[in-house]
Design a protein around this motif. Structure first.
Motif, short mmCIF file in Angstrom:
data_model
loop_
_atom_site.label_atom_id
_atom_site.label_comp_id
_atom_site.label_asym_id
_atom_site.label_seq_id
_atom_site.Cartn_x
_atom_site.Cartn_y
_atom_site.Cartn_z
N ASP A 132 0.83 -1.21 0.00
CA ASP A 132 0.00 0.00 0.00
C ASP A 132 0.86 1.25 0.00
O ASP A 132 0.56 2.24 -0.68
CB ASP A 132 -0.91 0.00 1.24
N ASP A 133 1.96 1.18 0.77
CA ASP A 133 2.88 2.32 0.80
C ASP A 133 3.47 2.57 -0.58
O ASP A 133 3.55 3.71 -1.07
CB ASP A 133 4.00 2.04 1.82
N ALA A 134 3.88 1.49 -1.22
CA ALA A 134 4.45 1.62 -2.57
C ALA A 134 3.40 2.15 -3.55
O ALA A 134 3.71 3.00 -4.40
CB ALA A 134 4.98 0.27 -3.04
N ARG A 135 2.17 1.66 -3.46
CA ARG A 135 1.13 2.11 -4.38
C ARG A 135 0.84 3.60 -4.17
O ARG A 135 0.64 4.34 -5.14
CB ARG A 135 -0.15 1.30 -4.15
N PHE A 136 0.81 4.01 -2.90
CA PHE A 136 0.50 5.41 -2.62
C PHE A 136 1.55 6.33 -3.24
O PHE A 136 1.22 7.34 -3.86
CB PHE A 136 0.41 5.64 -1.11
N THR A 137 2.80 5.95 -3.07
CA THR A 137 3.87 6.78 -3.64
C THR A 137 3.78 6.80 -5.16
O THR A 137 3.93 7.84 -5.80
CB THR A 137 5.24 6.25 -3.21
N ALA A 138 3.53 5.62 -5.74
CA ALA A 138 3.50 5.52 -7.21
C ALA A 138 2.33 6.28 -7.80
O ALA A 138 2.42 6.80 -8.94
CB ALA A 138 3.41 4.05 -7.63
N MET A 139 1.23 6.39 -7.06
CA MET A 139 0.06 7.09 -7.60
C MET A 139 0.33 8.57 -7.78
O MET A 139 -0.38 9.25 -8.52
CB MET A 139 -1.14 6.88 -6.66
N LEU A 140 1.34 9.08 -7.12
CA LEU A 140 1.71 10.49 -7.27
C LEU A 140 2.64 10.72 -8.45
O LEU A 140 3.03 11.86 -8.70
CB LEU A 140 2.37 10.97 -5.97
N ARG A 141 3.02 9.64 -9.15
CA ARG A 141 3.93 9.75 -10.28
C ARG A 141 3.18 9.50 -11.60
O ARG A 141 2.08 8.96 -11.62
CB ARG A 141 5.07 8.73 -10.17
N ASP A 142 3.83 9.90 -12.67
CA ASP A 142 3.29 9.62 -14.02
C ASP A 142 3.45 8.13 -14.28
O ASP A 142 4.57 7.61 -14.29
CB ASP A 142 4.05 10.43 -15.06
N PRO A 143 2.35 7.38 -14.54
CA PRO A 143 2.48 5.91 -14.67
C PRO A 143 3.26 5.46 -15.90
O PRO A 143 3.60 4.28 -15.99
CB PRO A 143 1.01 5.47 -14.75
N ASP A 144 3.54 6.37 -16.82
CA ASP A 144 4.29 5.98 -18.02
C ASP A 144 5.69 6.59 -18.06
O ASP A 144 6.38 6.46 -19.08
CB ASP A 144 3.52 6.42 -19.28
N TYR A 145 6.13 7.17 -16.95
CA TYR A 145 7.42 7.86 -16.94
C TYR A 145 8.39 7.08 -16.07
O TYR A 145 8.21 6.96 -14.86
CB TYR A 145 7.27 9.29 -16.42
N GLU A 146 9.46 6.54 -16.72
CA GLU A 146 10.38 5.66 -16.00
C GLU A 146 11.51 6.41 -15.29
O GLU A 146 12.21 5.81 -14.46
CB GLU A 146 11.02 4.67 -16.98
N ARG A 147 11.73 7.68 -15.58
CA ARG A 147 12.93 8.35 -15.11
C ARG A 147 12.85 8.79 -13.65
O ARG A 147 13.87 9.15 -13.06
CB ARG A 147 13.21 9.56 -15.98
N GLU A 148 11.71 8.76 -13.07
CA GLU A 148 11.62 9.14 -11.66
C GLU A 148 11.32 7.91 -10.80
O GLU A 148 10.84 6.89 -11.28
CB GLU A 148 10.53 10.20 -11.46
N GLU A 149 11.63 8.05 -9.49
CA GLU A 149 11.45 6.93 -8.56
C GLU A 149 9.98 6.81 -8.19
O GLU A 149 9.37 7.72 -7.64
CB GLU A 149 12.28 7.18 -7.31
N HIS A 150 9.39 5.65 -8.48
CA HIS A 150 7.98 5.42 -8.19
C HIS A 150 7.78 4.79 -6.81
O HIS A 150 6.69 4.91 -6.25
CB HIS A 150 7.36 4.50 -9.27
N VAL A 151 8.80 4.10 -6.30
CA VAL A 151 8.71 3.46 -4.97
C VAL A 151 9.92 3.92 -4.15
O VAL A 151 11.06 3.90 -4.66
CB VAL A 151 8.70 1.93 -5.10
N ARG A 152 9.68 4.30 -2.91
CA ARG A 152 10.78 4.78 -2.08
C ARG A 152 11.77 3.65 -1.81
O ARG A 152 11.39 2.48 -1.75
CB ARG A 152 10.25 5.35 -0.78
N ALA A 153 13.03 4.04 -1.60
CA ALA A 153 14.11 3.05 -1.51
C ALA A 153 13.91 2.10 -0.35
O ALA A 153 14.11 0.88 -0.47
CB ALA A 153 15.45 3.76 -1.41
#
Length: 923
Positions: A83-104
């Motif tokens: 859920d934590d990973a999904r929440f972070t990823a929902m704030l990102r562009d789902p088609d953009y690979e250059r940014e971090e979608h899940v925190r380290a």
């Protein structure tokens, strides 16, 4: 697409489990490619179901998590991390690979949880269709590869190649991995295809069908399985082992599998497949790119993907059912839109009219005048290339779109002719359209003949006469209508039309001399003039030569069919039967090759008439029955009278009177008695009445023919020898004087070249003249028959000669003539004539002398052409010197040929030679 990636992953999973590895599996779905952690979540949840919750032990080489994390080791903790990973990823562009979608730190915890699920064993992670995986899951997988690179771990990713690079950064990262191994799956070969077939089919059937299955499937395992299902689903109940199956059956399973491959692939591949289905042979990359609004490279790569999947080869589908499946998968609106755009693209690209017209027809609409031009040009070419179905489709659409006027008149007329050729019984609506156009005043003069021809064929003479009269004032010039009405074919076939129109309004027909010197140089005018000459003035060698010239120089098509049949009839009435048979057989072969009942039916009818006049009653019945089978009675119109007349006469000659009577009871159009075809049927009915002893009705029919022919101006014995037929009936009733008058009158009408008509007239004249004057006339009749080869009339003449010898007490001569006549009648299947000959042969009926048992060839087939010609003439009583003169050879050569003929046919005398050789002898 569908080349076995999932099968390979299944095999890896089975081997990994067999070796004690913990296997975690996930599948990327197109619908979830933007759903965060969809793929990685499958791996973790599968691990939880497999092992249950446990503490996450500390592992060497891993970052040590917080003490609180180690205590919360249940599946609930995994869900919280996801859920934590999904929440972070929902704030990102789902088609953009250059940014971090899940925190380290979340990725580290998820990696730890994943590795802990192996419980100390080696771990196998299998992900199918990774091209559909979401970016957060791919970033977690990359973290697993880095963090667990020193651990016993194997990761297998199933990726479908396509025109576009899916998740390029993830792919690039994979290529940097030192332990990466790439396996590119290729389609199966023919041997592997046979192996797959053996799983469900026996060895022999699998080996027999493997080449076709491989050709259709392209080695795609999914398509191979589908084709196997189709084979099993269509196995005959009488042969469950498929031992007799030699042809591949392609059915619904293949169709569904094709669609499954396409819908599982990329959108661009599906789009290109639809473009290929729409454009078919015209599908170049440039046209596809314009039609689908894709770039050229995408189209090229998509076509390669289709070929690698076994769906296409060299730019086209491997099997027509694949194209049909793709077209059926389109909505009606999408399909029409694609066809409309394809027509526009192809036309602007300079494509040939037939290519463009197919899309215009499929779209079902004509948007401009240029499209109308394309349809007309395509219809013209299609008729020339014998693609009548395409011509009709183009003309029908053009008729709907074209405004009233001369151009639409031409379209309507051409459409009527094409429909009559392939579906004569359905021409009614098109005739009504022509009639409506005429009544409304916008039918062009050039289209009126098509309307008149249809009305006359259907026996609607009052309507045709009304239109012909109106044409005199409806058009400034009436050249087309006048030329049609003045043609000899119309005048002699529908003579009643001239009576109803009025002689003053009827154009004068062209004579043979006119067309030879240049007037009316088209084939229809020339053939019509020749027919008019023969039927109104008598047989003319010039008319027959003109008809032969028309047949030599006129191709078979809709416009020329009437000219060709007219020319054949001229040769028939001129007693050039061998020549007529030669040309009719050639035309029938061409009509059969090109197709179209509207051609085959009338030509078969003419061929039946030729066979009957040649004395081949059995062949006449066969051709006539075929003619009736080609067209329904409605399509035949008044022309059915000629076919029925041939059948009645042929069955009468064969002694099959009941069968002949059934054809007299056949329904015919009301206007038939007012046509030349009606004359033929009345004459045939008279022949049947005469053969069955009904003298008075027969005489009435023959006299009716005479009255009509005299009134219509076509009183020529070449058409119907009604005088000799009536004379025979007068002889039966004691009217010798009237019989003598009629037969002498007919003899005076027999011109040069009328060998058949003159021979039958001489026979009746001999009957009228009395016994002692028989011989000269009968021998002259035999000489005439040598020119036209009418075997039935030859039987009658020989029978009359036998009766003459019998009455004079010359019994040996009587038997010889009767035996000779009996053989010819037997070969011609004329049973009635055979029975008439028995008394004059003193019951000495010859046995069948030429056995043709099963598997044996007839001895006459061993004769050479030269021997056959000599034997044929010898069988008619010609001396060796006469044969040599006729064939331009020496008497010695004739003797040598006859010696070989006697040996091959096992006969010892000239009179024992068979007469069926005559049909194979050229004039």
């Amino acid at each position: 697409m569908a080349t076995g990636k999932s099968e390979l992953l299944n095999g890896v999973a089975d081997q990994a489990e067999a070796r004690g590895l913990t296997v975690l599996r996930a599948t990327g779905l197109r619908a979830e490619r933007r759903t965060p952690m969809a793929v990685f979540g499958q791996l973790l949840l599968n691990a939880g179901r497999a092992e249950g919750p446990r503490d996450l032990p500390e592992r060497d080489g891993l970052a040590r998590p917080e003490q609180g994390e180690l205590r919360e080791t249940s599946a609930t903790r995994v869900e919280q991390l996801l859920d934590d990973a999904r929440f972070t990823a929902m704030l990102r562009d789902p088609d953009y690979e250059r940014e971090e979608h899940v925190r380290a730190h979340v990725m580290r915890s998820l990696t730890t949880a994943l590795h802990a699920s192996a419980d100390g064993r080696a771990l196998a992670i299998l992900v199918d269709d990774v091209q559909y995986a979401d970016i957060p899951s791919l970033q977690c997988l990359q973290h697993v590869m880095r963090e667990l690179r020193a651990k016993p771990l194997v990761i297998v990713l199933g990726l479908r190649t396509g025109p576009r690079a899916e998740r390029p950064m993830f792919s690039a990262e994979l290529l940097r991995h030192p332990r990466l191994t790439q396996l590119r799956l290729v389609p199966l070969g023919e041997r592997a295809t046979a192996e797959m077939l053996r799983e469900h089919l026996d060895e022999a059937t699998a080996r027999r069908l493997a080449p076709d299955v491989h050709r259709v499937s392209g080695g795609n395992p999914l398509l191979i399985r589908a084709l196997t299902h189709d084979i099993l689903a269509h196995r005959p109940p009488t042969d469950p082992s498929l031992s007799a199956l030699h042809a591949l059956t392609v059915g619904d399973a293949y169709r569904q599998s094709v669609l499954s491959c396409l819908h599982r692939g990329e959108d661009s591949v599906l789009a290109v497949a639809r473009g290929l289905a729409i454009l078919d042979d015209a599908a170049s990359d440039t046209i596809l790119a314009g039609l689908l609004e894709l770039d050229h490279e995408t189209v090229t790569l998509s076509r390669r993907a289709l070929e690698s999947a076994g769906l296409a080869e060299a730019g086209t589908f491997r099997h027509p059912l694949a194209r049909t499946a793709v077209l059926d998968d389109l909505t009606r609106d999408d399909r029409i839109d694609l066809h409309r755009r394809a027509a526009d693209l192809l036309r602007r690209g300079g494509a040939e009219p037939p290519v463009v017209a197919r899309h215009i027809v499929a779209a079902g609409e004509v948007t401009d005048e240029e499209s109308l031009d394309v349809l007309w040009e395509t219809a013209t070419r299609a008729r020339r290339d014998e693609d009548v179905s395409l011509a009709i489709a183009c003309l029908q659409l053009a008729d709907q779109a074209c405004p009233r006027g001369a151009r639409r008149s031409e379209i309507l007329a051409e459409l009527t002719r094409c429909v009559w050729r392939v579906r004569p019984s359905t021409v009614g609506p098109h005739l009504r359209a022509l009639r409506s156009a005429f009544d409304e005043g916008w039918l062009a003069e050039q289209a009126v003949p098509a309307l008149l021809a249809g009305l006359l064929w259907q026996g609607r003479f009052d309507e045709a006469a009304e239109i012909a009269r109106k044409c005199q004032g409806a058009y400034e010039g009436t050249s087309a209508v006048s030329a049609y009405l003045g043609a000899g074919a119309v005048r002699t076939t529908y003579p009643v039309l001239r009576e109803r129109v009025g002689a003053d309004n009827w154009p004068a027909p062209h004579g043979t001399a006119d067309v030879v010197t240049g007037r009316g140089s088209d084939p229809r005018s020339r053939a019509g003039a020749a027919l008019n000459t023969v039927l109104t003035r008598g047989v003319d060698p010039g008319a027959a030569d003109l008809a032969d010239a028309v047949l030599q120089g006129t191709p078979l098509n809709d416009a020329n069919l009437e000219a060709l049949t007219c020319s054949l009839n001229v040769l028939i009435y001129s007693d050039r039967l061998t020549r007529a048979a030669h040309w009719c057989d050639a035309l029938l072969r061409e009509a059969t090759k090109l197709g179209g009942p509207g051609w085959q039916a009338p030509l078969s009818a003419v061929r039946a008439k030729i066979a009957l006049r040649q004395g081949n009653a059995g062949d006449a019945v066969r051709y006539a029955v075929n003619a009736l089978a080609w067209m329904t009675p409605l399509g035949w119109g008044v022309g059915i009278g000629s076919v029925l007349a041939t059948l009645v006469s042929a069955h009468t000659a064969m002694g099959q009177y009941d069968q002949a009577m059934t054809y007299l009871d056949h329904h015919v159009p009301d206007g038939l008695p007012e046509t030349r075809y009606g004359l033929e049927l009345i004459h045939a009915r008279g022949q049947l009445y005469a053969a069955t002893g009904r003298v008075r009705p027969a005489l009435d029919d023959f006299l009716t023919c005479g009255e009509l022919m005299t009134r219509w101006g076509i009183d020529q014995p070449a058409l119907i020898p009604w005088r000799s037929a009536a004379a025979e009936m007068h002889l039966r009733t004691g009217g010798e004087a009237e019989a003598d008058r009629l037969v002498k009158e007919q003899l005076s009408k027999c011109g040069p070249g009328q060998s058949r008509t003159r021979a039958l007239t001489l026979r009746v004249l001999a009957e009228v003249a009395g016994l002692r004057r028989h011989h000269h006339a009968l021998h002259e009749a035999i000489e005439e028959l040598e020119e036209c080869e009418d075997r039935l009339e030859l039987v009658r003449v020989l029978g009359a000669l036998s009766r003459s010898h019998h009455a004079l007490g010359e019994l040996g001569q009587a038997r010889m003539m009767a035996r000779r006549a009996w053989r010819i009648a037997r070969d011609a299947q004329a049973e009635a004539l055979c029975e008439q000959l028995l008394p004059y042969g003193d019951g000495d009926v010859p046995a069948v002398e030429r056995p043709t048992g099963h598997g044996e060839s007839c001895p006459s087939e061993e004769l050479t052409d030269a021997e056959r010609r000599v034997a044929s003439l010898a069988s008619f009583g010609h001396s060796n010197r006469e044969i040599a003169r006729k064939l331009f050879i020496t008497v010695s050569t004739v003797e040598q040929h006859l010696t070989r003929v006697y040996r091959k046919l096992n006969v010892s005398r000239r009179k024992d030679l068979p007469h069926d050789l005559l049909a194979d002898t050229a004039c």
